[in-house]
Design an enzyme around this catalytic site. Structure first.
Site, PDB file in Angstrom:
ATOM      1  CG  ASP A 249      -1.969   1.062   1.167  1.00  0.00           C
ATOM      2  OD1 ASP A 249      -2.358   1.386   0.260  1.00  0.00           O
ATOM      3  OD2 ASP A 249      -2.350   1.592   2.300  1.00  0.00           O
ATOM      4  CB  SER A 270      -6.508   2.976  -0.381  1.00  0.00           C
ATOM      5  OG  SER A 270      -5.969   3.119   0.861  1.00  0.00           O
ATOM      6  CD  GLN A 320      -4.833   1.138  -2.498  1.00  0.00           C
ATOM      7  OE1 GLN A 320      -4.193   2.390  -2.743  1.00  0.00           O
ATOM      8  NE2 GLN A 320      -4.152   0.401  -1.687  1.00  0.00           N
TER       9      GLN A 320
HETATM   10  C1  LIG Z   1     -13.574   7.029   1.621  1.00  0.00           C
HETATM   11  C2  LIG Z   1     -14.111   7.780   2.961  1.00  0.00           C
HETATM   12  C3  LIG Z   1     -13.615   8.955   3.265  1.00  0.00           C
HETATM   13  C4  LIG Z   1     -15.605   7.871   2.703  1.00  0.00           C
HETATM   14  O1  LIG Z   1     -16.595   8.414   3.338  1.00  0.00           O
HETATM   15  P1  LIG Z   1     -17.514   9.337   3.314  1.00  0.00           P
HETATM   16  O2  LIG Z   1     -18.290   9.625   4.566  1.00  0.00           O
HETATM   17  O3  LIG Z   1     -18.501   8.953   2.090  1.00  0.00           O
HETATM   18  O4  LIG Z   1     -16.496  10.671   3.039  1.00  0.00           O
HETATM   19  P2  LIG Z   1     -16.609  11.773   1.880  1.00  0.00           P
HETATM   20  O5  LIG Z   1     -18.044  12.384   1.718  1.00  0.00           O
HETATM   21  O6  LIG Z   1     -16.112  11.399   0.592  1.00  0.00           O
HETATM   22  O7  LIG Z   1     -15.993  12.966   2.492  1.00  0.00           O
HETATM   23  C5  LIG Z   1     -14.524  12.657   2.702  1.00  0.00           C
HETATM   24  C6  LIG Z   1     -13.726  14.202   2.658  1.00  0.00           C
HETATM   25  O8  LIG Z   1     -13.569  14.743   1.365  1.00  0.00           O
HETATM   26  C7  LIG Z   1     -14.596  15.759   1.511  1.00  0.00           C
HETATM   27  N1  LIG Z   1     -15.410  16.003   0.354  1.00  0.00           N
HETATM   28  C8  LIG Z   1     -16.673  15.357   0.062  1.00  0.00           C
HETATM   29  N2  LIG Z   1     -17.042  15.640  -1.067  1.00  0.00           N
HETATM   30  C9  LIG Z   1     -16.150  16.599  -1.627  1.00  0.00           C
HETATM   31  C10 LIG Z   1     -16.050  17.160  -2.771  1.00  0.00           C
HETATM   32  N3  LIG Z   1     -16.898  16.847  -3.705  1.00  0.00           N
HETATM   33  N4  LIG Z   1     -15.033  17.953  -3.101  1.00  0.00           N
HETATM   34  C11 LIG Z   1     -13.878  18.128  -2.039  1.00  0.00           C
HETATM   35  N5  LIG Z   1     -14.061  17.412  -0.920  1.00  0.00           N
HETATM   36  C12 LIG Z   1     -14.895  16.549  -0.761  1.00  0.00           C
HETATM   37  C13 LIG Z   1     -15.325  15.855   2.796  1.00  0.00           C
HETATM   38  O9  LIG Z   1     -15.719  17.172   3.146  1.00  0.00           O
HETATM   39  C14 LIG Z   1     -14.410  14.960   3.687  1.00  0.00           C
HETATM   40  O10 LIG Z   1     -13.558  16.063   4.101  1.00  0.00           O
HETATM   41  P3  LIG Z   1     -13.176  16.167   5.740  1.00  0.00           P
HETATM   42  O11 LIG Z   1     -12.520  14.644   6.088  1.00  0.00           O
HETATM   43  O12 LIG Z   1     -14.505  16.271   6.370  1.00  0.00           O
HETATM   44  O13 LIG Z   1     -12.095  17.098   5.747  1.00  0.00           O
HETATM   45  C15 LIG Z   1     -14.226   6.800   4.161  1.00  0.00           C
HETATM   46  O14 LIG Z   1     -14.751   5.573   3.890  1.00  0.00           O
HETATM   47  C16 LIG Z   1     -12.844   6.645   4.804  1.00  0.00           C
HETATM   48  O15 LIG Z   1     -12.269   7.342   5.555  1.00  0.00           O
HETATM   49  N6  LIG Z   1     -12.261   5.414   4.732  1.00  0.00           N
HETATM   50  C17 LIG Z   1     -10.963   5.049   5.086  1.00  0.00           C
HETATM   51  C18 LIG Z   1     -10.036   5.338   4.127  1.00  0.00           C
HETATM   52  C19 LIG Z   1      -8.816   4.869   4.440  1.00  0.00           C
HETATM   53  O16 LIG Z   1      -8.260   5.574   5.749  1.00  0.00           O
HETATM   54  N7  LIG Z   1      -7.725   4.392   3.754  1.00  0.00           N
HETATM   55  C20 LIG Z   1      -6.448   3.927   4.435  1.00  0.00           C
HETATM   56  C21 LIG Z   1      -5.376   5.086   4.317  1.00  0.00           C
HETATM   57  S1  LIG Z   1      -5.049   5.911   2.746  1.00  0.00           S
HETATM   58  C22 LIG Z   1      -3.557   5.103   2.395  1.00  0.00           C
HETATM   59  O17 LIG Z   1      -3.070   4.291   3.198  1.00  0.00           O
HETATM   60  C23 LIG Z   1      -3.048   5.037   1.154  1.00  0.00           C
HETATM   61  C24 LIG Z   1      -1.947   6.235   1.287  1.00  0.00           C
HETATM   62  C25 LIG Z   1      -1.921   7.007   0.033  1.00  0.00           C
HETATM   63  C26 LIG Z   1      -0.481   7.538  -0.454  1.00  0.00           C
HETATM   64  O18 LIG Z   1      -0.069   8.524   0.180  1.00  0.00           O
HETATM   65  O19 LIG Z   1       0.125   6.680  -1.446  1.00  0.00           O
END
Ligand SMILES: CC(C)(COP(=O)(O)OP(=O)(O)OC[C@H]1O[C@@H](n2cnc3c(N)ncnc32)[C@H](O)[C@@H]1OP(=O)(O)O)[C@@H](O)C(=O)NCCC(=O)NCCSC(=O)CCCC(=O)O
Length: 336
Positions: A249, A270, A320
């Site tokens: 990841d 992700s 992913q």
């Molecule tokens: C994916 C989400 C966020 C989805 O949840 P949700 O409630 O549906 O959230 P959301 O409505 O998408 O909001 C999230 C955020 O996005 C904002 N947003 C929403 N719509 C828009 C838009 N049109 N324009 C701009 N921004 C928008 C919202 O305001 C939210 O922002 P906020 O968190 O309030 O600051 C949730 O399921 C979640 O957090 N899941 C866990 C994801 C995670 O933590 N994955 C593992 C870590 S990421 C990783 O390890 C990869 C690293 C990547 C890398 O650096 O390589």
């Protein structure tokens, strides 16, 4: 060892630029400390060493937390795999896993892993793992295990031709090189120093390091050598798959951003992660991570990856999808 078959064109293409180390004044992904191959990897002593609280219930803690201040997805997947693997016999090895990241992980508290024995068959077993914080799931993960079975059907793609890790610089060495360049803006220096301060327990050598002064749109492909920082050894071969889940990841999703140097990620996370393990491997030895993004759209991006043993054997494949919300980069008047 598996026989090889002719590779497709995309498998042989190793020309994509590598953005494991991102633009010095863009969003910076954190990077590793220097290797300590005589020391046990922190992945073994800490990150993937779960505390068993009860039957099918485990607790994991954190080591490195990305600048996003949400838990690193690879850590949660790796720990979920450790928990699942602890509930099956030694003759069974994980061959695939499928996860959804449903909530952001909170770095301030540990994660609980609850394992459900979905099925124990004759040669396969399936486990379902729920990672929990604050009473809510942050990840759901299905892992399937299989006993070693021979087969006359054996093929794989061919590993891309790249320079060996010995001929390449680590991310840390590259950062020192960049820091020695004149005319570096303060913002760029800060970004580079942030990379040096990170405690990622991985050692990374990009095959095509990004040019610090010139970021151009590239094909959404990248290649880097990666191994766990420190020793893991041969004692527990199951653990190498858990480490590979952690590794897989890292800097994976941003492959989908390589064609868009004029945008930076405002929100990147992700959504799901899938992995297939094909062969035995040592994750404390150099593996080539070949990443590509076949598609992006609708504020999401898809990435696919192959982890190669350096002897050319395909160790694992990954896929992913992630959410990618971007904002245009404002050009700076100075060089960087
Ligand atoms: C994916 C989400 C966020 C989805 O949840 P949700 O409630 O549906 O959230 P959301 O409505 O998408 O909001 C999230 C955020 O996005 C904002 N947003 C929403 N719509 C828009 C838009 N049109 N324009 C701009 N921004 C928008 C919202 O305001 C939210 O922002 P906020 O968190 O309030 O600051 C949730 O399921 C979640 O957090 N899941 C866990 C994801 C995670 O933590 N994955 C593992 C870590 S990421 C990783 O390890 C990869 C690293 C990547 C890398 O650096 O390589």
């Amino acid at each position: 060892m598996a026989e090889k078959q002719t590779a497709t064109t995309s498998d042989c293409d190793c020309s994509g630029s590598n953005e494991t180390l991102k633009s010095a004044d863009g969003e910076i992904s954190d990077s590793p400390k220097p290797p300590a191959q005589d020391l046990k990897s922190v992945l073994v002593t800490s990150v993937l060493s779960l505390e068993k609280l009860d039957v099918d219930l485990y607790r994991g803690t954190h080591h490195w937390v990305p600048h996003t201040q949400r838990l690193f997805g690879g850590q949660i997947v790796g720990q979920a795999l450790v928990a699942a693997a602890d509930t099956v016999g030694d003759s069974l090895h994980a061959h695939s896993l499928h996860c959804y990241f449903v909530r952001a992980g909170d770095p301030k508290v540990p994660v609980l892993y609850q394992v459900d024995h979905t099925r124990d068959g004759r040669s396969f077993a399936v486990r379902s793992v729920k990672a929990i914080q604050h009473g809510q799931p942050i990840l759901t993960c299905q892992v399937s295990f299989h006993m070693v079975q021979p087969s006359p059907l054996q093929h794989q793609f061919i590993m891309p031709m790249v320079p060996p890790p010995e001929d390449l610089l680590t991310v840390e060495e590259l950062v020192h090189l960049y820091l020695s360049k004149p005319d570096l803006t303060e913002k760029a220096k800060q970004g580079l120093n942030k990379i040096l301060a990170a405690e990622v327990p991985l050692e990374i050598k990009p095959v095509h390091p990004p040019h610090i002064y010139r970021l151009t749109a590239a094909e959404p492909k990248k290649l880097f050598w990666v191994r766990a920082g420190g020793l893991i050894g041969e004692g527990n071969m199951k653990l190498h798959r858990c480490v590979a889940a952690y590794v897989s990841d890292f800097a994976f999703l941003d492959t989908a951003m390589l064609s868009y140097p004029n945008y930076r990620a405002k929100f990147i996370a992700s959504l799901d992660h899938a992995m297939w393990f094909h062969n035995t491997f040592r994750s404390d030895e150099w593996m080539l991570y070949e990443c590509e993004s076949p598609w992006a759209g609708g504020s999401r991006g898809l990435v696919q990856g192959r982890l190669w043993r350096r002897d050319g054997v395909l160790a694992a494949s990954c896929s992913q999808e992630g959410v990618l919300r971007v904002t245009p980069v404002t050009p700076e008047p100075s060089k960087l």
